[in-house]
Design a protein around this motif. Structure first.
Motif, PDB file in Angstrom:
ATOM      1  N   MET A  92       0.755  -1.006   0.029  1.00 22.10           N
ATOM      2  CA  MET A  92       0.115   0.139   0.031  1.00 22.10           C
ATOM      3  C   MET A  92       1.047   1.168  -0.046  1.00 22.10           C
ATOM      4  O   MET A  92       1.964   1.353   0.345  1.00 22.10           O
ATOM      5  N   GLY A 137      -3.243  -3.230   0.193  1.00 27.20           N
ATOM      6  CA  GLY A 137      -3.430  -2.726  -1.038  1.00 27.20           C
ATOM      7  C   GLY A 137      -4.378  -3.556  -1.962  1.00 27.20           C
ATOM      8  O   GLY A 137      -4.936  -4.351  -1.511  1.00 27.20           O
ATOM      9  N   THR A 152      -7.527   4.552  -3.846  1.00 26.14           N
ATOM     10  CA  THR A 152      -6.509   3.851  -3.332  1.00 26.14           C
ATOM     11  C   THR A 152      -5.496   3.456  -4.485  1.00 26.14           C
ATOM     12  O   THR A 152      -5.935   2.898  -5.408  1.00 26.14           O
ATOM     13  N   THR A 210      -2.845   1.664  -7.059  1.00 29.35           N
ATOM     14  CA  THR A 210      -2.523   0.335  -7.168  1.00 29.35           C
ATOM     15  C   THR A 210      -1.059   0.277  -7.435  1.00 29.35           C
ATOM     16  O   THR A 210      -0.545   1.545  -7.812  1.00 29.35           O
TER      17      THR A 210
END
Length: 406
Positions: free
Chosen positions: A266, A293, A374, A376
């Motif tokens: 992440m 993640g 979020t 990648t």
């Protein structure tokens, strides 16, 4: 700020319940957590009580080394009486470990969102001027020197603990002894929220000292009575730059193993964003979350992605897991290499056939966040290679040399 006397402290909530000192623990409940002494190179069994009792062996070690672990709550309570009614703003945050990979992102995000950020930083040859430049206040303090902690906590509403020991330090010094001192001081001084970063699946690996300490610290915080949020992490995308991305660009060897471990890396900026979101939500009070993640990756998949984005092949040196285990056994034979053995134990977990990942759907709902925000791993590395290759191209264009080597 680090030189403030305790007499300047604001009022504290329920001071009569504060412990008289860190070395004088509260009553110990029958339930105890044990850190396997074999991994400390000692025949002493270390007991970590979930009722605010220090690890006995740790206390003895500190006294033998001449370190005081006392947070003088008597002075704190006297100060609270003298300064009764002094308000503490809910926007006041202390970030511990602010110069680290995660800590600096937490500081930037908190400042961007309008928080008043104070950073606890160990005295160092190179001052943390970048934190001041961003707008944070920097105070000197050291988790391994508990007497430096109370002044740093004056006027603080929330502690965000991003700290971990340096590779050259004994794991216990910061990650156990230091955290116990910090939690005790936080309790004594009426800190209203404590955010702690831990490791995913730490309870499943008691054979690894760092993970067992994280588990014990989680329990210690829960039983301290503090309002807390615990965040377990799987892995940082930032760590992949030095481990894989740069060596591949420089045509150097990258190290891998023959295991099929999968890690849901992440971006630390996303971790910071979600952490500040949790800070504002009552739904995150006294809760444990795992931040992961969007996808879990094997080492080989990460290397393949870097090769494709860099446009060149990697020189991969594979280290069998068996070699790591043998190295750990050898380093355990000598007192001065025990810390290296402890860290090798952690690397063994990362090279075993496990998956460091967790579903995030419920977490996004609880925090009111959007999973689409979020980053990648593909996008993160694509942005890195796009930026670095453009800079290298510009340097090559400016160079008078016929050839340019990275």
């Amino acid at each position: 700020m680090a030189g403030l006397m305790l007499a300047q402290a604001p009022s504290f909530q329920n001071p009569s319940s504060a412990p008289s000192s860190i070395d004088k623990p509260a009553a110990v409940s029958p339930a105890e957590m044990s850190i396997n002494s074999a991994f400390w190179g000692s025949s002493i069994k270390l007991n970590c009580s979930p009722s605010h009792a220090l690890c006995k062996a740790s206390k003895a070690d500190r006294r033998a080394a001449g370190l005081s672990a006392r947070c003088d709550a008597t002075k704190v309570m006297a100060a609270s009486t003298a300064m009764s009614g002094t308000p503490v703003r809910s926007t006041s945050i202390l970030v511990v470990g602010a110069t680290g990979t995660l800590g600096r992102q937490v500081v930037r995000r908190a400042l961007d969102e309008g928080y008043e950020v104070r950073c606890l930083v160990r005295p160092r040859p190179a001052p943390a001027d970048f934190l001041r430049d961003w707008g944070a206040t920097v105070v000197n303090g050291d988790l391994s020197k508990p007497e430096t902690l109370p002044a740093a906590l004056v006027g603080i509403h929330t502690i965000i603990d991003c700290a971990t020991g340096r590779p050259e330090e004994p794991i216990r010094a910061v990650d156990w002894d230091g955290k116990v001192a910090l939690i005790q001081c936080a309790k004594a001084m009426g800190i209203q929220k404590f955010v702690f970063f831990s490791i995913h699946n730490c309870e499943k690996h008691p054979e690894v000292p760092l993970m067992e300490i994280k588990r014990c610290t989680e329990k210690y915080i829960v039983d301290s009575g503090l309002n807390y949020t615990i965040v377990r992490l799987c892995g940082f995308m930032q760590g992949l730059i030095g481990q894989y991305a740069v060596p591949i660009l420089e045509d150097k060897s990258v190290w891998g193993t023959d295991a099929s471990t999968r890690i849901a890396y992440m971006d630390t900026q996303d971790i910071a964003r979600l952490t500040l979101t949790a800070l504002r939500s009552e739904k995150a009070d006294r809760k444990l979350f795992t931040f992961a993640g969007p996808r879990a990756w094997t080492t080989q998949e990460v290397i393949n992605l870097c090769e494709r984005l860099a446009g060149q092949d990697a020189k991969v040196t594979t280290v069998p897991v068996g070699v790591l285990k043998l190295t750990r056994l050898l380093t355990r034979l000598f007192q001065w290499t025990n810390d290296a053995a402890d860290r090798l134990a952690f690397s063994e977990v990362l090279t075993s056939d496990v998956i460091f990942s967790a579903p995030m759907a419920d977490t996004y709902v609880t925090l009111g966040a959007d999973s689409k925000d979020t980053t990648t791993l593909e996008r993160y590395l694509q942005e890195y290679y796009t930026n670095i290759l453009k800079k290298l191209k510009d340097l090559k264009a400016q160079s008078k040399q016929g050839d340019f080597y990275i």
